[in-house]
Write an enzyme that holds these catalytic residues in place. Structure first.
Site, PDB file in Angstrom:
ATOM      1  N   HIS A 125      40.772  29.662  94.046  1.00 29.76           N
ATOM      2  CA  HIS A 125      39.853  29.137  94.315  1.00 29.76           C
ATOM      3  C   HIS A 125      40.211  28.074  95.581  1.00 29.76           C
ATOM      4  O   HIS A 125      41.247  27.811  95.857  1.00 29.76           O
ATOM      5  CB  HIS A 125      39.694  28.190  93.244  1.00 29.76           C
ATOM      6  CG  HIS A 125      38.438  27.246  93.160  1.00 29.76           C
ATOM      7  ND1 HIS A 125      38.273  26.102  93.940  1.00 29.76           N
ATOM      8  CD2 HIS A 125      37.264  27.211  92.397  1.00 29.76           C
ATOM      9  CE1 HIS A 125      36.943  25.491  93.623  1.00 29.76           C
ATOM     10  NE2 HIS A 125      36.393  26.140  92.591  1.00 29.76           N
ATOM     11  N   ASP A 159      46.931  26.432  88.391  1.00 29.99           N
ATOM     12  CA  ASP A 159      45.666  26.225  88.446  1.00 29.99           C
ATOM     13  C   ASP A 159      45.167  26.703  87.101  1.00 29.99           C
ATOM     14  O   ASP A 159      44.728  28.165  86.943  1.00 29.99           O
ATOM     15  CB  ASP A 159      44.904  26.602  89.604  1.00 29.99           C
ATOM     16  CG  ASP A 159      43.539  26.357  89.284  1.00 29.99           C
ATOM     17  OD1 ASP A 159      43.038  25.831  88.298  1.00 29.99           O
ATOM     18  OD2 ASP A 159      42.752  26.781  90.411  1.00 29.99           O
ATOM     19  N   GLN A 183      40.849  27.498  84.629  1.00 32.35           N
ATOM     20  CA  GLN A 183      39.817  28.622  83.948  1.00 32.35           C
ATOM     21  C   GLN A 183      40.657  29.257  82.746  1.00 32.35           C
ATOM     22  O   GLN A 183      40.182  30.197  81.962  1.00 32.35           O
ATOM     23  CB  GLN A 183      39.347  29.821  84.963  1.00 32.35           C
ATOM     24  CG  GLN A 183      38.379  29.373  85.869  1.00 32.35           C
ATOM     25  CD  GLN A 183      37.057  29.012  85.317  1.00 32.35           C
ATOM     26  OE1 GLN A 183      36.739  29.287  84.298  1.00 32.35           O
ATOM     27  NE2 GLN A 183      36.334  28.291  86.262  1.00 32.35           N
ATOM     28  N   LYS A 197      35.411  21.566  82.066  1.00 32.91           N
ATOM     29  CA  LYS A 197      35.479  22.970  81.581  1.00 32.91           C
ATOM     30  C   LYS A 197      35.894  23.209  80.199  1.00 32.91           C
ATOM     31  O   LYS A 197      35.804  24.366  79.633  1.00 32.91           O
ATOM     32  CB  LYS A 197      36.060  23.818  82.453  1.00 32.91           C
ATOM     33  CG  LYS A 197      35.627  23.923  84.158  1.00 32.91           C
ATOM     34  CD  LYS A 197      36.325  24.718  84.803  1.00 32.91           C
ATOM     35  CE  LYS A 197      36.164  24.348  86.324  1.00 32.91           C
ATOM     36  NZ  LYS A 197      35.025  25.136  86.717  1.00 32.91           N
ATOM     37  N   CYS A 204      33.380  29.719  95.478  1.00 31.63           N
ATOM     38  CA  CYS A 204      34.370  28.893  96.010  1.00 31.63           C
ATOM     39  C   CYS A 204      35.605  29.532  95.963  1.00 31.63           C
ATOM     40  O   CYS A 204      36.695  29.223  96.041  1.00 31.63           O
ATOM     41  CB  CYS A 204      34.516  27.747  94.927  1.00 31.63           C
ATOM     42  SG  CYS A 204      33.454  26.465  95.097  1.00 31.63           S
TER      43      CYS A 204
HETATM   44  N1  PMP Z   1      40.077  26.189  90.114  1.00 28.23           N
HETATM   45  C1  PMP Z   1      39.438  26.906  89.605  1.00 28.23           C
HETATM   46  C2  PMP Z   1      40.110  28.289  89.136  1.00 28.23           C
HETATM   47  C3  PMP Z   1      38.165  26.703  89.135  1.00 28.23           C
HETATM   48  O1  PMP Z   1      37.438  27.392  88.577  1.00 28.23           O
HETATM   49  C4  PMP Z   1      37.677  25.548  89.643  1.00 28.23           C
HETATM   50  C5  PMP Z   1      36.175  24.875  89.373  1.00 28.23           C
HETATM   51  N2  PMP Z   1      35.256  26.052  89.671  1.00 28.23           N
HETATM   52  C6  PMP Z   1      38.557  24.471  90.360  1.00 28.23           C
HETATM   53  C7  PMP Z   1      39.813  24.908  90.695  1.00 28.23           C
HETATM   54  C8  PMP Z   1      38.191  23.202  90.779  1.00 28.23           C
HETATM   55  O2  PMP Z   1      37.727  22.126  89.631  1.00 28.23           O
HETATM   56  P1  PMP Z   1      37.117  20.912  89.909  1.00 28.23           P
HETATM   57  O3  PMP Z   1      35.912  21.286  90.521  1.00 28.23           O
HETATM   58  O4  PMP Z   1      36.795  20.472  88.405  1.00 28.23           O
HETATM   59  O5  PMP Z   1      38.003  19.946  90.365  1.00 28.23           O
END
Ligand code: PMP
Length: 411
Positions: free
Chosen positions: A128, A205, A208, A231, A369
């Protein structure tokens, strides 16, 4: 009509989520955008209002009853997270705004003392943006290089060149556990072991991963792990950074201010102990407190039952999607979680998203993203349906029906 043999009483569970009974464009909401954010059960909403109605106060500093109650509720979330992810101590749990802030914190503080010219940070082709950009910024500041584990056409990490990618120059391996764009579950434990052999640290990270399966930081042996509350049924604006105590103790603070200090004078400041060293200023008290209700709710449902139900939803959706003429699944890894990404020949992903919305169906379209994945796969974007344990086979059937209708309208 297909059915799920699992143990979840989804009809009953759905009653706990007020939003799931609303309509969108006069149609029942079918929420398939869970990878972006999950919906919230009533217990989480109640925990938020209960705090504001009954014991709203700033924490740690007060001696009055409200401050005491708020502090103990806030700190009990820390202990709940510690127990859930099997951290050794509550001090290893730092509250952040979310995954993004957790990664930025480590990228900044870790690089301050560990990254020098010629050093390397290793990430993967599945990251991401929030696990790419903070490391690029750190590399720029310290003259280090960003290396990337490539992916194959199925959307899995290609680990054939890993031995060359991880070396004595590698200071940090920052890796996505489960891909938000494709659903791929990465072999993070194996990679962590290899990273540790050369003395590199590992950040996972888990944004997910946290919604779908139990996390065990001691089994994973990662040095840092981050995820977001929103999430996993919790509120927005609250996230978790786990770090091994010894690693966190080493790092300089990320932000200065109240609460993160031991003593301040104009000449010199000493810093507070963990976890407060990394929690400058008044934290997000209400959302932290409500996060505990979210975790307890998920634990009551049970992560095994969640995984089983979601896997059945995913395999049913995969079968149905594959049968659609001109539809190509993007991300067909052997090990996948709850995400079905796809493109349809001759049809723009955004147009599909708009037509599905007319039927009350929420999916996500675009690059998720993760622009580097899209360019590696030669795409501008995909449609992404992502499932949670409160979704049903009937919802997926309706989604497939509506998708077929939309495709025939757009062709
Ligand atoms: N890493 C991953 C794998 C994500 O899916 C997301 C959110 N889509 C993020 C990081 C960023 O998370 P946040 O916007 O809640 O900080």
């Amino acid at each position: 009509m297909a059915s799920i043999a699992g143990t979840l009483d989804v009809v009953q569970i759905r009653k706990d989520f007020p939003i799931l009974s609303r309509k969108v464009h006069q149609k029942p909401l079918v929420y398939l955008d869970n990878a972006a954010t999950s919906q919230k059960p009533q217990v989480v909403i109640d925990a938020l209002t209960n705090y504001y109605q009954n014991y709203n106060a700033n924490i740690h500093r007060g001696i009055h009853s409200l401050a005491d109650e708020a502090t103990s509720a806030y700190e009990s979330t820390r202990r709940a997270i510690q127990t859930w992810i099997n951290a050794e101590k509550p001090e290893e749990i730092i509250f952040t705004r979310g995954t993004t802030e957790g990664i930025n914190l480590i990228a900044y503080s870790f690089s301050q003392i560990n990254l020098a010219k010629g050093d390397e940070i290793l990430i993967s082709g599945l990251e991401h943006h929030s696990n790419i950009v903070p490391w690029q910024m750190a590399c720029e500041r310290h003259g280090a290089h960003l290396k990337v584990i490539p992916i194959n056409t199925k959307g899995e990490l290609d680990l054939s060149g890993l031995e060359e990618l991880i070396s004595e120059r590698t200071k940090m391996v920052a890796l996505i556990y489960v891909s938000n764009a494709l659903g791929t579950i990465n072999p993070v434990k194996d990679i962590t072991e290899k990273a540790h052999k050369v003395g590199a640290k590992v950040l996972l990270d888990a944004a997910q991963a946290a919604p779908h399966f139990d996390l065990d930081v001691r089994d994973l042996d990662c040095d840092f792990l981050v995820f977001s509350g929103h999430k996993i049924l919790g509120p927005t604006g609250i996230g978790i950074l786990y770090g091994k105590e010894a690693e966190l103790n080493h790092l300089p603070p990320y932000q200065g201010g109240g609460e993160m200090i031991a003593e301040v004078s104009f000449e010199h400041t000493t810093y507070n102990v963990l976890p407060y060293k990394f929690e400058a200023g008044t934290p997000n008290i209400a959302d932290t407190i409500a996060l505990k209700a979210a975790i307890e709710y998920m634990q009551t449902i049970g992560f095994d039952a969640i995984a089983q139900h979601e896997n059945e939803l995913l395999s049913y959706a995969t079968r149905q999607l594959t049968a659609i003429d001109g539809l190509r699944l993007i991300g067909t890894a052997e090990k996948k979680a709850s995400v079905a990404s796809f493109v349809v020949e001759g049809v723009h992903h955004q147009d599909l998203g708009i037509l599905l919305d007319q039927d009350g169906i929420a999916i996500r379209t675009g690059h998720h993203c993760a622009q580097p994945i899209m360019s590696q796969l030669g795409l501008k974007g995909t449609c992404r349906a992502s499932f949670a344990f409160y979704n049903t086979l009937e919802e997926i059937e309706f989604f497939i029906h509506s998708l077929r209708k939309a495709i025939s309208m757009l062709r």
